[in-house]
Scaffold this motif. Structure first.
Motif, PDB file in Angstrom:
ATOM      1  N   GLU A   1       0.803  -1.218   0.000  1.00 25.09           N
ATOM      2  CA  GLU A   1       0.000   0.000   0.000  1.00 25.09           C
ATOM      3  C   GLU A   1       0.843   1.279   0.000  1.00 25.09           C
ATOM      4  N   ASP A   2       1.958   1.269   0.724  1.00 20.60           N
ATOM      5  CA  ASP A   2       2.801   2.472   0.784  1.00 20.60           C
ATOM      6  C   ASP A   2       3.210   2.924  -0.609  1.00 20.60           C
ATOM      7  N   ILE A   3       3.616   1.949  -1.406  1.00 24.50           N
ATOM      8  CA  ILE A   3       4.081   2.253  -2.755  1.00 24.50           C
ATOM      9  C   ILE A   3       2.906   2.712  -3.613  1.00 24.50           C
ATOM     10  N   GLY A   4       1.793   2.005  -3.497  1.00 30.62           N
ATOM     11  CA  GLY A   4       0.615   2.346  -4.282  1.00 30.62           C
ATOM     12  C   GLY A   4       0.127   3.755  -3.979  1.00 30.62           C
ATOM     13  N   VAL A   5       0.082   4.099  -2.700  1.00 29.27           N
ATOM     14  CA  VAL A   5      -0.414   5.425  -2.319  1.00 29.27           C
ATOM     15  C   VAL A   5       0.492   6.506  -2.909  1.00 29.27           C
TER      16      VAL A   5
ATOM     17  N   SER B   1      11.110   1.620 -10.218  1.00 27.01           N
ATOM     18  CA  SER B   1      12.526   1.326  -9.967  1.00 27.01           C
ATOM     19  C   SER B   1      13.028   1.939  -8.660  1.00 27.01           C
ATOM     20  N   VAL B   2      12.445   3.055  -8.212  1.00 24.65           N
ATOM     21  CA  VAL B   2      12.911   3.620  -6.937  1.00 24.65           C
ATOM     22  C   VAL B   2      12.620   2.694  -5.763  1.00 24.65           C
ATOM     23  N   HIS B   3      11.677   1.774  -5.938  1.00 24.30           N
ATOM     24  CA  HIS B   3      11.340   0.872  -4.838  1.00 24.30           C
ATOM     25  C   HIS B   3      12.013  -0.486  -4.981  1.00 24.30           C
ATOM     26  N   MET B   4      12.761  -0.671  -6.042  1.00 24.63           N
ATOM     27  CA  MET B   4      13.301  -2.001  -6.336  1.00 24.63           C
ATOM     28  C   MET B   4      14.692  -2.197  -5.756  1.00 24.63           C
ATOM     29  N   ASP B   5      14.992  -3.430  -5.330  1.00 29.71           N
ATOM     30  CA  ASP B   5      16.355  -3.713  -4.881  1.00 29.71           C
ATOM     31  C   ASP B   5      17.301  -3.817  -6.074  1.00 29.71           C
TER      32      ASP B   5
ATOM     33  N   THR C   1      12.335  -7.515  -7.202  1.00 23.82           N
ATOM     34  CA  THR C   1      12.044  -6.740  -8.414  1.00 23.82           C
ATOM     35  C   THR C   1      11.005  -7.346  -9.359  1.00 23.82           C
ATOM     36  N   PRO C   2      11.153  -8.629  -9.752  1.00 22.25           N
ATOM     37  CA  PRO C   2      10.123  -9.133 -10.679  1.00 22.25           C
ATOM     38  C   PRO C   2       8.728  -9.006 -10.083  1.00 22.25           C
ATOM     39  N   TRP C   3       8.607  -9.128  -8.772  1.00 19.81           N
ATOM     40  CA  TRP C   3       7.291  -9.059  -8.132  1.00 19.81           C
ATOM     41  C   TRP C   3       6.792  -7.638  -8.018  1.00 19.81           C
ATOM     42  N   LEU C   4       7.711  -6.692  -7.925  1.00 19.25           N
ATOM     43  CA  LEU C   4       7.286  -5.290  -7.872  1.00 19.25           C
ATOM     44  C   LEU C   4       6.909  -4.777  -9.252  1.00 19.25           C
ATOM     45  N   CYS C   5       7.344  -5.491 -10.269  1.00 14.03           N
ATOM     46  CA  CYS C   5       7.000  -5.080 -11.625  1.00 14.03           C
ATOM     47  C   CYS C   5       5.485  -5.095 -11.753  1.00 14.03           C
ATOM     48  N   ALA C   6       4.933  -3.936 -12.138  1.00 11.64           N
ATOM     49  CA  ALA C   6       3.479  -3.810 -12.210  1.00 11.64           C
ATOM     50  C   ALA C   6       2.960  -4.138 -13.602  1.00 11.64           C
ATOM     51  N   SER C   7       3.843  -4.631 -14.476  1.00 16.33           N
ATOM     52  CA  SER C   7       3.414  -5.007 -15.822  1.00 16.33           C
ATOM     53  C   SER C   7       2.885  -3.822 -16.609  1.00 16.33           C
ATOM     54  N   CYS C   8       3.547  -2.705 -16.527  1.00 18.30           N
ATOM     55  CA  CYS C   8       3.026  -1.526 -17.219  1.00 18.30           C
ATOM     56  C   CYS C   8       3.607  -1.411 -18.625  1.00 18.30           C
ATOM     57  N   TYR C   9       4.596  -2.230 -18.928  1.00 21.19           N
ATOM     58  CA  TYR C   9       5.189  -2.319 -20.273  1.00 21.19           C
ATOM     59  C   TYR C   9       5.887  -1.054 -20.733  1.00 21.19           C
ATOM     60  N   GLU C  10       6.144  -0.133 -19.819  1.00 17.63           N
ATOM     61  CA  GLU C  10       6.806   1.100 -20.256  1.00 17.63           C
ATOM     62  C   GLU C  10       8.245   0.796 -20.697  1.00 17.63           C
ATOM     63  N   CYS C  11       8.953  -0.037 -19.916  1.00 19.96           N
ATOM     64  CA  CYS C  11      10.321  -0.405 -20.275  1.00 19.96           C
ATOM     65  C   CYS C  11      10.345  -1.087 -21.642  1.00 19.96           C
ATOM     66  N   GLN C  12       9.400  -1.989 -21.817  1.00 20.13           N
ATOM     67  CA  GLN C  12       9.378  -2.807 -23.039  1.00 20.13           C
ATOM     68  C   GLN C  12       9.158  -1.954 -24.292  1.00 20.13           C
ATOM     69  N   VAL C  13       8.234  -1.002 -24.246  1.00 21.04           N
ATOM     70  CA  VAL C  13       8.002  -0.214 -25.460  1.00 21.04           C
ATOM     71  C   VAL C  13       9.107   0.817 -25.682  1.00 21.04           C
ATOM     72  N   ARG C  14       9.875   1.135 -24.635  1.00 22.22           N
ATOM     73  CA  ARG C  14      10.927   2.126 -24.812  1.00 22.22           C
ATOM     74  C   ARG C  14      12.290   1.525 -25.131  1.00 22.22           C
ATOM     75  N   CYS C  15      12.482   0.243 -24.873  1.00 20.31           N
ATOM     76  CA  CYS C  15      13.806  -0.361 -25.036  1.00 20.31           C
ATOM     77  C   CYS C  15      14.292  -0.219 -26.483  1.00 20.31           C
ATOM     78  N   PRO C  16      15.483   0.369 -26.675  1.00 20.02           N
ATOM     79  CA  PRO C  16      15.973   0.573 -28.052  1.00 20.02           C
ATOM     80  C   PRO C  16      16.411  -0.731 -28.717  1.00 20.02           C
ATOM     81  N   ARG C  17      16.561  -1.800 -27.958  1.00 16.64           N
ATOM     82  CA  ARG C  17      17.006  -3.076 -28.511  1.00 16.64           C
ATOM     83  C   ARG C  17      15.869  -4.098 -28.577  1.00 16.64           C
ATOM     84  N   ASP C  18      14.664  -3.634 -28.427  1.00 18.33           N
ATOM     85  CA  ASP C  18      13.489  -4.517 -28.510  1.00 18.33           C
ATOM     86  C   ASP C  18      13.533  -5.699 -27.554  1.00 18.33           C
TER      87      ASP C  18
END
Ligand code: SF4
Ligand code: SF4
Lengths: 288, 191
Positions: A202-206, B47-51, B74-91
């Motif tokens: 929740e902290d991150i989401g908020v 990424s600011v929240h990722m180890d 990190t893989p679990w914090l990935c919210a699946s927003c695909y921003e990295c994927q559409v921006r990656c210059p190497r596809d």
């Protein structure tokens, strides 16, 4: 009357109820029929894909198989559903071995999927099928005084939906302008809300959602239009926590784009589920 | 958090099969094309929240440092927003690689044990397999009971609002014939 195969998604009976209500009302008003896909199942969202990819595709493919029997285009309003269904199609196209396996799986239940289904988001249908001129012609109460932050979030525009730019989308801006609203330049429009992280971290989401609201308010938006039940909920339900944590007012009505469009068409706020929203400040009509 | 810091790795930490196996998964093909430009990390809202940032995940995966990657949050914090994927210059399909890593972490039992995110994913998975639909309220309650029961109290105010506005369905939604769905999922398991 164009008929669509409607894939409402699991949030329809819960968080997303006003989305379902307003979508149906708007489509009906435009003479577009929605026929629910009989016995559709959950799309699997991000969680299923995290555990088993093959089964996640099969889960989505069952819905595609059921829709194919209806010979109609699919409408998927929830961003996660839309992404999963389009992704499953993409994967079955790219990876023949996976497609074969999924077809066998469907076969075990007596289903087939030939790949003749088009999955569309209602935003795409309204802008590209109905068209902005036809929308404008239906507007009886232009959204004067509405300064809308158009929020697309991530999964409708990236990466498999092909109807708009994945990073700088415009369709919602244009639709809201056609409804008579003033559209605010909102650079975070396709930034992620964190999705289900609000439930787990929740902290991150908020924090993520606070940034989205703060930017919209700084640009003088007085309402935000969303396309997805999870975005809508994350942005709306935690405004008190945002204020508490960041010592800053975070009030902003967060509504579905179909609710705003319905208002512009002169539909009753109750028919659009507006009484179900938590934050119904100006410019929205007062709900008794 | 050891993952996030710089520490020595030795030859025995490397699993040379790891990158090849990830590359064999759908979306993993281009792993070796990464130029470590960091566009993914810069674009990632998490990424600011990722180890480990997404760029480092790619680097460590390519280097075969399997444990570092699979134990990372990190893989679990990935919210699946695909921003990295559409921006990656190497596809490089960074988001799909994150998914492949989540699945492998679950298979090998190496996912971060204290994180509630894999718990939610599993609860969701089982609910859908059993009923064909998910029910938000039940999922939230189950997750809280398994991870932090006290958090239910904190959620009560929002829950009450949802009930009042008719936005909380309390029953378990389900499809007409969950067995038919089960037969599809079973067939997927066999082949
Ligand atoms: S954006 Fe692509 S090339 Fe650049 S570091 Fe990330 S994965 Fe590598
Ligand atoms: S898909 Fe995941 S890793 Fe990529 S930018 Fe989004 S949250 Fe970050």
């Amino acid at each position: 009357m164009t008929a669509y195969a409607y894939y409402p998604g699991c949030s329809r009976s819960g968080l997303g109820k006003p989305y379902d209500e307003s979508l149906r009302a708007v489509f009906r008003h435009l003479g577009l029929a929605l026929e629910e896909i009989p016995d559709w199942n959950c799309c699997g969202a991000t969680s299923y894909m995290s555990i088993s990819e093959d089964k996640a595709v099969a889960l989505a493919a069952r819905n595609l198989a059921l829709a194919e029997q209806m010979k109609a285009e699919v409408v998927a309003p929830c961003a996660a559903c839309y992404l999963v269904l389009t992704k499953a199609q993409h994967m079955m196209g790219e990876y023949p071995a996976l497609a074969e396996k999924v077809r066998k799986g469907l076969g075990a239940a007596g289903l087939t999927y030939e790949g003749h289904v088009t999955v569309r988001h209602p935003l795409d249908i309204l802008v590209n099928h109905v068209g902005l001129d036809a929308v404008r012609a239906k507007v009886t109460r232009p959204l004067a005084g509405y300064r809308v932050a158009p929020y697309y979030g991530c999964q409708v525009v990236r990466p498999y939906g092909a109807f708009d730019d994945p990073l700088r989308p415009q369709t919602l801006d244009r639709l809201m302008a056609a409804a008579g609203a003033e559209v605010v330049d909102y650079p975070l429009k396709a930034h992620c809300c964190g999705g289900s992280l609000m439930g787990t971290m929740e902290d991150i989401g908020v924090r993520m959602n606070f940034l989205l609201i703060k930017e919209a308010r700084a640009r003088h938006a007085n309402v935000m239009a969303t396309l997805c039940p999870l975005c809508q909920y994350n942005l709306e339900a935690y405004q008190g926590k945002m204020r508490h944590r960041f010592h800053e007012d975070a009030t902003l009505p967060i509504v579905y784009f179909t609710q705003l469009l319905g208002l512009a068409f002169g539909l009753e706020p109750k028919a659009l589920g507006l009484q179900r929203n938590f934050v119904t400040a100006e410019p929205l009509p007062a709900m008794a | 958090m050891q993952n996030g810091t710089t520490h020595c790795r030795y030859a025995e930490d490397v699993n040379p099969a790891f990158p090849t196996e990830i590359m064999a998964k759908p979306g993993g093909e281009a792993l070796r094309d990464c130029i470590q430009c960091g566009t993914c990390s810069g674009a990632c809202p998490m990424s600011v929240h990722m180890d480990l940032t997404p760029r480092r995940v790619i680097a460590l995966t390519r280097a075969g440092l399997e444990r570092d990657v699979l134990e990372s949050a990190t893989p679990w914090l990935c919210a699946s927003c695909y921003e990295c994927q559409v921006r990656c210059p190497r596809d490089i399909k960074v988001t799909e690689i994150m998914y492949a890593l989540k699945r492998r972490a679950i298979e090998k039992g190496l996912f971060p044990k204290r994180s509630p995110i894999p718990v939610l994913a599993k609860a969701f998975y089982h609910m859908v397999a059993a009923h064909g639909r998910n029910s938000e309220s039940r999922l939230v309650i189950e997750l809280a009971l398994r991870t932090n029961p006290l958090s239910l109290l904190k959620m009560a105010p929002v829950g009450i609002k949802l009930l009042r506005t008719g936005r909380m369905a309390l029953g378990q939604d389900h499809i007409k014939d969950p067995k038919q769905l089960q037969s599809i999922l079973d067939a997927m398991e066999e082949s």
